[in-house]
Design an enzyme around this catalytic site. Structure first.
Site, PDB file in Angstrom:
ATOM      1  N   LYS A  11       5.397  -2.579  -0.397  1.00  0.00           N
ATOM      2  CA  LYS A  11       4.919  -1.290  -0.928  1.00  0.00           C
ATOM      3  C   LYS A  11       5.731  -0.182  -0.252  1.00  0.00           C
ATOM      4  O   LYS A  11       5.764  -0.094   0.968  1.00  0.00           O
ATOM      5  CB  LYS A  11       3.432  -1.113  -0.619  1.00  0.00           C
ATOM      6  CG  LYS A  11       2.883   0.267  -0.997  1.00  0.00           C
ATOM      7  CD  LYS A  11       1.516   0.498  -0.388  1.00  0.00           C
ATOM      8  CE  LYS A  11       1.564   0.630   1.111  1.00  0.00           C
ATOM      9  NZ  LYS A  11       2.207   1.892   1.566  1.00  0.00           N
ATOM     10  N   ASP A 137      -4.694   0.879   1.883  1.00  0.00           N
ATOM     11  CA  ASP A 137      -3.614   0.434   1.013  1.00  0.00           C
ATOM     12  C   ASP A 137      -4.024  -0.683   0.055  1.00  0.00           C
ATOM     13  O   ASP A 137      -3.239  -1.054  -0.825  1.00  0.00           O
ATOM     14  CB  ASP A 137      -2.424  -0.054   1.849  1.00  0.00           C
ATOM     15  CG  ASP A 137      -1.589   1.096   2.395  1.00  0.00           C
ATOM     16  OD1 ASP A 137      -1.685   2.209   1.853  1.00  0.00           O
ATOM     17  OD2 ASP A 137      -0.837   0.879   3.364  1.00  0.00           O
TER      18      ASP A 137
END
Length: 285
Positions: A11, A137
């Protein structure tokens, strides 16, 4: 025994604006998140209980007990869906951990997806309390691999216009940048939000837009680890790199390029001059 395999992509926060702080201490963020083609690999096999094995180049130092986010995610799904069986999980760590690219969260998100399939239960959605309890996240990683705007404390996700074709060069110097220390050193916690991403940008337009955005954690992170400045400078000095910045709280930095051929060339140049840096050319998924 049934075995299911999947991947957990890196990510990358191309932007990260800190726009406030709640009374409970959580910071409010506004970030454009993309997912890269460099991945951890995960497999899940039916078993009577939950067990985790970690392999791969970055396995050292990764716990295999209940403290690992993969195991926490597995237990959260097990409890939420009333699953009686378990699974043997093998995690191949190809991504450096504690590197600002959400490796642990992406691994946990992949675990939730794999195990829901393996156990034949409904997956957990990004807005469920069980997901939010696993970290800020997790919701965005459950939406991989689509680029997405992440705001709030990571719980507000909104679609963005399609990005132009592009690639990344990811670079991480061998330094540790603890996330809590970076946030603690952040002085300005009420910054302006990210500009909306316009529709129909070409590569040059996207690069120009990205250059106007911020990562508010860059200043405190580079004070803790000056090698971050060296990594960004190295990326900026390479022909073909249109924009460079830091992902998340660091220490992974990125260079934005037009295509994979350019990414591979830039990565080779940097790797030769900095053999102890992790360098990875990557597609934007």
């Amino acid at each position: 025994m049934a075995t299911i395999k999947g991947t957990a992509p890196a990510k990358v926060n191309l932007t990260l604006h800190v726009t406030g702080q709640r009374d409970d201490g959580y910071h409010l963020l506004d970030s454009l998140v993309v997912f890269a083609g460099v991945v951890d690999r995960l497999s899940a096999t039916s078993a009577p209980d939950l067990r985790l094995q970690v392999t791969g180049p970055f396995a050292m130092g990764v716990p295999t007990d209940a403290s690992n986010l993969v195991m926490r995610a597995a237990k959260a799904l097990q409890q939420a869906r009333g699953v009686k069986g378990g699974a043997f999980l093998n995690l191949e760590k190809n991504l450096p951990h504690a590197a600002g690219i959400g490796g642990g969260s992406s691994d946990a998100a992949a675990t939730l997806t794999l195990l829901a399939d393996l156990w034949g239960v409904s997956p957990l959605s990004p807005d469920m309390p069980e997901v939010l309890a696993l970290g800020a996240d997790l919701p965005v990683c459950l939406r991989a691999p689509s680029p997405i705007r992440m705001s709030g404390v990571g719980d507000l996700l909104s679609a963005v216009p399609p990005l132009p074709p592009c690639a990344l060069v990811l670079v991480r110097p061998p330094v540790a940048v603890p996330t809590q220390a970076v946030f603690k050193a952040l002085q300005q916690k009420n910054g302006s939000p990210m500009e909306p991403l316009p529709l129909g940008l070409d590569f040059d337009g996207f690069s120009a837009w990205l250059a106007r955005q911020r990562n508010d954690l860059l200043r405190p992170a580079r004070a803790i680890a000056p090698d971050i400045s060296a990594a960004i400078a190295k990326l900026q000095a390479q022909p073909g790199v249109a924009a460079a910045g830091m992902s998340g709280s660091g220490a992974t930095c990125y260079g934005l390029v037009k295509d994979m051929a350019t990414a591979r060339h830039v990565a080779r140049v940097i790797q030769v001059s900095h053999m102890n840096w992790w360098v990875a050319p990557s597609a934007v998924l």
